[in-house]
Each structure stands twice: as structure tokens, then as C-alpha cells.
Design a protein around this motif. Structure first.
Motif, mmCIF file in Angstrom:
data_model
loop_
_atom_site.group_PDB
_atom_site.id
_atom_site.type_symbol
_atom_site.label_atom_id
_atom_site.label_comp_id
_atom_site.label_asym_id
_atom_site.label_seq_id
_atom_site.Cartn_x
_atom_site.Cartn_y
_atom_site.Cartn_z
ATOM 1 N N SER A 151 9.367 14.573 69.254
ATOM 2 C CA SER A 151 9.613 14.449 70.693
ATOM 3 C C SER A 151 8.546 13.617 71.395
ATOM 4 O O SER A 151 8.621 13.420 72.611
ATOM 5 C CB SER A 151 9.681 15.833 71.349
ATOM 6 O OG SER A 151 8.442 16.514 71.195
ATOM 7 N N SER A 152 7.552 13.133 70.647
ATOM 8 C CA SER A 152 6.474 12.362 71.259
ATOM 9 C C SER A 152 5.898 11.387 70.250
ATOM 10 O O SER A 152 6.110 11.517 69.038
ATOM 11 C CB SER A 152 5.357 13.287 71.762
ATOM 12 O OG SER A 152 4.710 13.916 70.656
ATOM 13 N N THR A 153 5.163 10.424 70.767
ATOM 14 C CA THR A 153 4.491 9.470 69.889
ATOM 15 C C THR A 153 3.494 10.176 68.981
ATOM 16 O O THR A 153 3.366 9.843 67.793
ATOM 17 C CB THR A 153 3.764 8.407 70.736
ATOM 18 O OG1 THR A 153 4.712 7.753 71.584
ATOM 19 C CG2 THR A 153 3.080 7.371 69.854
ATOM 20 N N VAL A 182 14.846 5.133 59.825
ATOM 21 C CA VAL A 182 14.765 5.355 61.267
ATOM 22 C C VAL A 182 16.168 5.326 61.856
ATOM 23 O O VAL A 182 16.943 4.410 61.585
ATOM 24 C CB VAL A 182 13.894 4.286 61.946
ATOM 25 C CG1 VAL A 182 13.689 4.633 63.418
ATOM 26 C CG2 VAL A 182 12.561 4.155 61.236
ATOM 27 N N GLN A 183 16.491 6.315 62.694
ATOM 28 C CA GLN A 183 17.815 6.388 63.302
ATOM 29 C C GLN A 183 17.710 6.542 64.816
ATOM 30 O O GLN A 183 16.886 7.297 65.317
ATOM 31 C CB GLN A 183 18.605 7.569 62.723
ATOM 32 C CG GLN A 183 18.916 7.405 61.240
ATOM 33 C CD GLN A 183 19.770 8.529 60.695
ATOM 34 O OE1 GLN A 183 19.701 9.659 61.156
ATOM 35 N NE2 GLN A 183 20.599 8.225 59.704
ATOM 36 N N GLY A 184 18.537 5.789 65.507
ATOM 37 C CA GLY A 184 18.622 5.881 66.958
ATOM 38 C C GLY A 184 20.026 6.285 67.355
ATOM 39 O O GLY A 184 20.474 7.393 67.087
ATOM 40 N N GLY A 185 20.772 5.353 67.970
ATOM 41 C CA GLY A 185 22.144 5.648 68.370
ATOM 42 C C GLY A 185 23.150 5.516 67.253
ATOM 43 O O GLY A 185 24.324 5.845 67.430
ATOM 44 N N ARG A 212 15.228 12.721 70.547
ATOM 45 C CA ARG A 212 14.487 13.545 71.513
ATOM 46 C C ARG A 212 13.449 12.723 72.282
ATOM 47 O O ARG A 212 12.895 13.206 73.276
ATOM 48 C CB ARG A 212 13.804 14.708 70.789
ATOM 49 C CG ARG A 212 14.768 15.687 70.143
ATOM 50 C CD ARG A 212 14.032 16.794 69.399
ATOM 51 N NE ARG A 212 13.305 17.658 70.329
ATOM 52 C CZ ARG A 212 12.092 18.147 70.101
ATOM 53 N NH1 ARG A 212 11.438 17.826 68.985
ATOM 54 N NH2 ARG A 212 11.511 18.946 70.978
ATOM 55 N N MET A 213 13.184 11.510 71.835
ATOM 56 C CA MET A 213 12.213 10.642 72.523
ATOM 57 C C MET A 213 12.985 9.785 73.519
ATOM 58 O O MET A 213 13.230 8.610 73.308
ATOM 59 C CB MET A 213 11.440 9.811 71.492
ATOM 60 C CG MET A 213 10.657 10.682 70.525
ATOM 61 S SD MET A 213 9.802 9.781 69.218
ATOM 62 C CE MET A 213 8.567 8.891 70.170
ATOM 63 N N ARG A 214 13.371 10.418 74.596
ATOM 64 C CA ARG A 214 14.350 9.834 75.510
ATOM 65 C C ARG A 214 13.911 9.991 76.955
ATOM 66 O O ARG A 214 13.333 11.008 77.337
ATOM 67 C CB ARG A 214 15.692 10.535 75.281
ATOM 68 C CG ARG A 214 16.837 10.092 76.153
ATOM 69 C CD ARG A 214 18.097 10.750 75.665
ATOM 70 N NE ARG A 214 19.266 10.372 76.469
ATOM 71 C CZ ARG A 214 20.512 10.648 76.131
ATOM 72 N NH1 ARG A 214 20.763 11.312 75.022
ATOM 73 N NH2 ARG A 214 21.509 10.271 76.905
ATOM 74 N N GLY A 215 14.206 8.975 77.760
ATOM 75 C CA GLY A 215 13.930 9.059 79.179
ATOM 76 C C GLY A 215 13.188 7.835 79.690
ATOM 77 O O GLY A 215 12.646 7.045 78.918
ATOM 78 N N THR A 217 8.494 3.158 69.721
ATOM 79 C CA THR A 217 8.585 4.432 70.437
ATOM 80 C C THR A 217 8.803 4.261 71.939
ATOM 81 O O THR A 217 9.505 5.051 72.560
ATOM 82 C CB THR A 217 7.309 5.268 70.219
ATOM 83 O OG1 THR A 217 6.164 4.481 70.564
ATOM 84 C CG2 THR A 217 7.204 5.704 68.766
ATOM 85 N N ARG A 218 8.157 3.255 72.531
ATOM 86 C CA ARG A 218 8.349 2.971 73.962
ATOM 87 C C ARG A 218 8.480 1.473 74.165
ATOM 88 O O ARG A 218 7.917 0.670 73.414
ATOM 89 C CB ARG A 218 7.178 3.508 74.789
ATOM 90 C CG ARG A 218 7.178 5.016 74.938
ATOM 91 C CD ARG A 218 6.140 5.493 75.944
ATOM 92 N NE ARG A 218 4.779 5.351 75.432
ATOM 93 C CZ ARG A 218 3.696 5.604 76.149
ATOM 94 N NH1 ARG A 218 3.801 5.971 77.421
ATOM 95 N NH2 ARG A 218 2.495 5.483 75.608
ATOM 96 N N VAL A 219 9.225 1.111 75.208
ATOM 97 C CA VAL A 219 9.527 -0.295 75.485
ATOM 98 C C VAL A 219 9.288 -0.585 76.960
ATOM 99 O O VAL A 219 9.675 0.207 77.824
ATOM 100 C CB VAL A 219 11.006 -0.611 75.146
ATOM 101 C CG1 VAL A 219 11.316 -2.071 75.411
ATOM 102 C CG2 VAL A 219 11.325 -0.244 73.699
#
Length: 463
Positions: free
Chosen positions: A51-53, A72-75, A96-99, A210-212
Motif C-alpha cells: 500500500s506504500s512505497t 508487476v500488475q496494474g489494471g 492498493r497504491m491508488r489516489g 510507484t508515483r507519477v
């Protein structure tokens, strides 16, 4: 990996993430077994849901120490098999790393977690009169981390460029758990190597995004759409170049449909009807956006009338409402429905020199019809960004692989790219040399070895 070693690994991972976020056995389910590609579905040994980096960093350090390969899996909307697990792999899901972490209206940037859907980002930007110019049919399912990792394109590349052009900064976790935080928000920043470029388009083989940080644009107030009928491919090229000159950056869409694709959509898509009284060899869907609605509408009509008078186009219909525009786009987007009805297909998304696309399409159709009985092939694409889609089928599943091979070999002969935006993944790995030189591939391998010496990140993808 021996059962005892796997048990020890899973115990360490469970201690890191908690039992609820380490899915095993029946809890894995079919969702994590494959992406949208036709790669063989294989459930992973386990699914990890950080859920976090920091959690992801700890997970990767553990997997690195155990030389445990991960996927690695996303959508899971990819079409190249890159997110489909292979034998012995553990899945890391970023769901879970969403928002959205920050939306800077003044700087027109957005910082978001990799597991956020593209549609969520689009809608958040629109709420503050800004615009994220990346759009794909899978917008409601695809994740921005995957979009960046595969350098996604979509329908507005002709104006705004690929995903690469929209990314200002990234945070990435390397194979050994090292965190590279390069969350740059500046348009101009030449302070050393631009490290984000290593990871954009590398399909998760060099690090996990992880973040963009995304660059946004002002929201345009008016959209003008037209559907046009054209006599041949040279006319399509002429129209493209004429509209680039007349509309400049205002042209955001130029979608080309060969008659075989257009007719198939009309015949097989519920609710789809052709707005034309006649049939044409080519159809072009044009989209033009500006901030002066009345003046832009007049300019749009004037430019199209000029093309009609010159004989570049045979016919043109301008959408008078958003409902009209939606009906035009329904035809262009009809491939989603078609693919469910056509049975086994070779579905290729490729790029070619624009001047050669018409010739390529004719030669490919002739070749395939000589080799395969009852072959049908459908063509459509963005074109202005070199991209075309070829969907070929015979009704026989045993033909799909050799048809794909024939298409890839011809792409190589024409100096094209074997994948336009979905990536190499697993399914196109053996064709990479058709679009990249030996020295380029050797350098890719050197980078992979340097950043992932145990080869645990998306092993067997791309190279």
C-alpha cells in the motif's frame, strides 16, 4: 525454489504486508492469472498487495535476497502478455497504491499513485478546468503506472505526444528495493541525467513505478467533430497534411478507417449505423479543439468545405451535437465489440512510415489471402502518429500465430515498429530485432543487468 525456501519467503513477505495482503492458493483467483492478451494464463504463486512505497521497497528487498522472480500488475489491460504470470513468479499488484496525492492548479501538474485509473485522473483534472491529454478506450480500467511503463499513446498523440511527453517526474522502486524519488514538477530541469526516461516504456523490467508527476493542459472549451469519406489513401495523406497546416495544434484527432473495418462495425455492432447514404473506400474521423467556440466552428466548417471543393474529400458530415459526435466515435471504437464476435484473430497494433501505410496494407492483404483460406483483414488507426491496427482472421485458431508472424516480418521489411504502444511483453519478444538493431538490444541487456542483476523484475519480457 524448494518448498522450504518458498515457505520462508512467504513468511517474510507476510510479516511485511500482513496476511490479508499476501494472497495464496484459492484466494488468488482468476483476476491475477492474466492480462487482456492471449498469453497462456498461469496463476502466480502468490499475490502481494503493498500500500506504500516503503512496503514495496521492503518487498523487493526480500525478493531480491531470495532471487524470487516477480511480475508487476496494474489494471491488467495490456495486450502483450507483460502482466501475465510465468512459471514460478509471484505477482505484485499495485491496486492498493491508488489516489491523487497533489493537484497543482497554478503549475498545472498532478502527482498520483501508480495504481490510479486513467479515468480518475482525467476527471480530477476536469474538475479544476484542466485536462490530462492521454486517453485510451480502457481508461476506466488501466492504471497510470502501466500507461507510463508501456509509454501508452491513445487518440490524441498527434497533438500532445505519447505518455512520455506528459511525464515530468517519477518515483521508482528498483529490483533490490532501492527507491529512486525523482518527483520533478518543473518543465525545464537539465540537472544531470533525466532518469525517468529509463523507466518510461521499459515495461517494468528496470524498476516498478510507484508515483507519477503528470503535466496537465488547459481545458479547451469547444470540440468540433466530423466524419469524412475519401476516395483513396493518397487523399487521406493529403487531407492529413492540409489539416495540420490549417488547424495547427488545434487538431487533436485524425482517425482513419478503411472500408473493410467501417462496414464490419456497421454490420456487427448493435446500434451502429452509417450516417452516409453512400459507401467510400476510406473514412476519416476528425476532431478539432479550440477556446473560441463560435469562431472555431466557422473555421472548422470553412476548412472542410475547402477540402471538399478541392476533391480531397468526397463527403463530410459535421457533428451538430455531442450525441452526433458520440455516434461517429462509436464507429471508430467499434473494435471492442468486433473482437468479441470475430473469434480467434491476429490483432496487431503497429507503426509504419506514413507514406508507406497504404502500400503496406494492400501488399499485406494480398499476401495473407494467398496463404490463408477465407481470410478477412480490417484496418484502422490514428495514422497521424504513424499508427495503424491490423486485425486478421480466418475463423481458425491455428492460423492466428502464423498470420501474426507474417505481419511482423512485413513490418520489418517496411522499416516499421512491431508494436506501436502496447509494448513488447512476452508475445512480441522474438520480433524485437525486426525494429531494433543488435547494438540497441545489447545496450538494453546491459541496462537490465546493471539495474536487476538477479533478473527478477518481469523476467522474460522485452529482452
Amino acid at each position: 525454489m524448494r518448498d522450504s525456501a518458498l515457505s520462508e519467503l512467504l513468511k517474510a513477505l507476510t510479516s511485511c504486508l500482513g496476511a490479508a495482503n499476501v494472497l495464496l492458493d484459492n484466494n488468488v483467483g482468476e483476476r491475477y492469472a492474466s492480462d487482456w492478451s492471449e498469453a497462456v494464463a498461469l496463476p502466480p504463486k502468490a499475490v502481494l498487495r503493498p500500500s506504500s512505497t516503503e512496503q514495496l521497497s521492503d518487498v523487493m528487498a526480500i525478493c531480491h535476497d531470495h532471487a524470487q522472480p516477480i511480475v508487476v500488475q496494474g489494471g491488467l489491460t495490456g495486450l502483450a502478455g507483460g502482466a501475465t504470470p510465468q512459471a514460478g513468479e509471484i505477482s505484485i499488484s499495485l491496486e492498493r497504491m491508488r489516489g491523487i496525492e497533489m493537484l497543482d492548479e497554478a503549475g498545472m501538474t498532478m502527482t498520483a499513485w501508480a495504481g490510479t485509473t486513467l479515468q480518475e485522473l482525467q476527471e480530477a483534472a476536469l474538475e479544476v478546468d484542466l485536462y490530462l491529454p492521454l486517453d485510451l478506450a480502457a481508461r476506466g480500467s488501466c492504471n497510470i503506472g502501466g500507461n507510463v511503463a508501456t509509454n501508452a499513446g491513445g487518440t490524441e498523440v498527434i497533438r500532445y505526444g505519447m505518455a512520455r511527453a506528459l511525464v515530468l517526474g517519477l518515483e521508482v522502486v528498483l529490483a533490490d528495493g532501492t527507491v529512486i524519488s525523482s518527483l520533478n514538477t518543473l518543465v525545464k530541469n537539465n540537472s544531470g541525467f533525466d532518469l525517468k526516461q529509463l523507466f518510461i516504456g521499459s515495461e517494468g523490467t528496470l524498476g516498478i513505478i510507484t508515483r507519477v508527476v503528470l503535466r496537465l493542459q488547459p481545458r479547451l472549451l469547444s470540440t468540433h467533430t466530423a466524419l469524412c469519406g475519401l476516395p483513396d489513401y493518397p487523399a487521406v495523406l493529403a487531407l492529413l497534411n492540409n489539416l495540420k497546416r490549417d488547424f495547427g495544434a488545434g487538431m487533436t484527432g485524425f482517425e482513419v478507417m478503411w472500408d473493410n473495418y467501417y462496414r464490419s462495425v456497421i454490420q456487427q455492432t448493435p446500434g451502429a449505423t452509417s450516417p452516409f447514404q453512400s459507401e467510400y473506400p476510406f473514412y476519416v474521423l476528425i476532431e478539432y479543439k479550440e477556446n473560441a467556440p463560435v469562431a472555431a466552428a466557422a473555421r472548422f466548417e470553412s476548412v472542410l468545405c475547402e477540402q471538399l471543393e478541392k476533391g480531397v474529400m468526397i463527403d463530410a458530415l459535421i457533428a451538430q451535437s455531442s450525441q452526433d459526435a458520440a455516434k461517429f466515435w462509436q464507429i471508430r471504437d467499434g473494435i471492442g465489440t468486433l473482437l468479441k464476435q470475430l473469434g480467434p484473430v491476429s490483432n496487431q497494433d503497429v507503426s509504419l512510415p506514413i507514406a508507406l501505410i497504404g502500400e503496406f496494407a494492400q501488399e499485406l492483404e494480398t499476401l495473407l489471402k494467398e496463404r490463408y483460406a477465407n481470410l478477412e483483414i480490417l484496418y484502422f488507426g490514428h495514422l497521424g502518429d504513424n499508427n495503424m491496427h491490423a486485425v486478421a482472421y480466418t475463423g481458425r485458431i491455428e492460423d492466428t500465430s502464423p498470420i501474426g508472424e507474417d505481419i511482423m516480418q512485413m513490418i520489418g521489411r517496411y522499416g516499421g515498429a512491431v508494436t506501436a504502444e502496447h509494448g513488447i511483453g512476452v508475445l512480441k519478444k522474438k520480433y524485437l530485432s525486426l525494429s531494433r538493431t543488435d547494438n540497441e538490444i545489447a545496450l538494453m541487456k546491459r541496462l537490465k543487468q546493471a539495474l536487476d542483476p538477479h533478473d527478477i523484475l518481469n523476467r522474460g519480457r522485452v529482452i
